[in-house]
Design an enzyme around this catalytic site. Sequence first.
Site, short mmCIF file in Angstrom:
data_model
loop_
_atom_site.label_atom_id
_atom_site.label_comp_id
_atom_site.label_asym_id
_atom_site.label_seq_id
_atom_site.Cartn_x
_atom_site.Cartn_y
_atom_site.Cartn_z
N CYS A 338 13.27 25.15 -63.15
CA CYS A 338 12.75 25.90 -64.28
C CYS A 338 13.17 25.24 -65.60
O CYS A 338 12.67 24.18 -65.94
CB CYS A 338 13.17 27.36 -64.18
SG CYS A 338 12.21 28.46 -65.25
N HIS A 444 12.13 29.33 -58.56
CA HIS A 444 13.50 29.80 -58.30
C HIS A 444 13.60 30.28 -56.85
O HIS A 444 12.62 30.73 -56.26
CB HIS A 444 13.85 30.97 -59.21
CG HIS A 444 14.09 30.62 -60.64
ND1 HIS A 444 15.21 29.96 -61.07
CD2 HIS A 444 13.34 30.86 -61.75
CE1 HIS A 444 15.15 29.81 -62.39
NE2 HIS A 444 14.03 30.34 -62.81
#
Length: 489
Positions: A338, A444
């Site tokens: 991310c 994630h």
Amino acid sequence: MSDQVERAPAHCVMVLGTTSGAGKSWVATALCRWYARQGLKVAPFKAQNMSNNARVVAGGEIGSAQYFQALAARTRPDVRMNPLLLKPERDTHSQVVLLGQVNAELTALPWRGRSERVWPQIAQALDALRAENDVVVIEGAGSPAEINLMASDIVNLRVARHAQARCLLVTDIDRGGAFAHLYGTWALMPEPDRALLAGFVLNRFRGDASLLAPAPEQLQALTGVPTVATLPMWWQHGLPEEDGVFDDRSTASGDVNRTIAVIAYPRISNLDEFQPLKNVPGVRLRWARSPADVDGADWIILPGSKHTSGDLAWLRAQGLDRAVAAHAARGGAVLGICGGLQMLGEALIDPHGIDGNAPGLGLLPLVTVFAPDKTVRDRTATFGAVDGAWAPLAGLQVGGYEIHHGQTAAHAAMAAAGDVARPVMPEGLAWQNGQGNVLGLYLHGLFEDPAVLQALFGAAAPTLDAVFDGLADFIDRHFLPGTLHALTH
């Protein structure tokens, strides 16, 4: 007549702490599983959570602690379980998430001005959970005795009064001064609220509990509140830390055959997703805050960030940019997740004032543009061909979640010149460099997938369900007999 109409409002058990980090989150998680194992319908609740560790649920995002507590309670995570989430972006600024969604108006308000604005939604969320469940396990925040905050409190005593909760007050005895912490907290609480305290809990005790006498008895004589549990120190319980820093004591023991350094910048987010790595035999996980901390690491991970440009500036100030580049130049494995993926690119471009402009680390020929709308969703995707240390992931379908403002794409000029990052997942979810040692992905939760752990390490970590049962067994052994039943009767 519906089940919701017939059901009496849930009993509420609330876990308060004498300080932040006293152990409220894990005790609340253990209670969720313990009551669920009694055949009760259980839900967690925390009115306001300040954390950059968040999970995607129906309706938006909530703090990770309440997400795991819901799983422990054997119920579906819900935005009502954490109606207000504050995500710190700088020392004096947080993004405000109300009932799962970013709220720009509340974000712009001074923090003291928010409480009355949000209390009706908080009370409504709690009341709805009470109407649907037998037990609601409530977690407080910080300490209920912060007298400078009591007038605007919406997470501790105001919640306890609204729910008429039976409260446990937890203290970390390993810090020292535990009995003073307990007595001082009790003394600073308004007298009517003291009646809600059902017991004191001594957490992280080392040694022979009989040596505590006569302090618990003296404390009860002073306050009328019994000490109902002395919980031994337990480093390797396996529950992800909400915001805490791990060390070797909380990592699986045994011979180390792989060292993984996770860059610990100030606005690190979603660090809880690395808990499974702590439980893998032979893996040592290390926080890295200086170049020396990445020396000898097999992998370097750049995790998520709530303020990517700010954390990138911090990384450069520590000299970690050079250390990561040198590691990659030697062929060492680098993984960006991310915000970490965004840092690995050539540039961060922020036309809307979301995060900030900055040059990237230049390890992937990508550019990230920050958008006003936030991507918050669960995702399942399949890896394509992957090289290097990540080759075992090829063809694996993995599940996870996305939480980000940035949108990342190939650097057009570099691509035209033949320097192209190779997509290894569909829809811009992951890229790899030509050498195959640098991987960036938006997903994630990669290491929470058992198939990933098996592919990369040939090993499995304990399941979350086993961790929750272990927590419930632990408190069952160490609370005074009958205490937990009495809290709900």
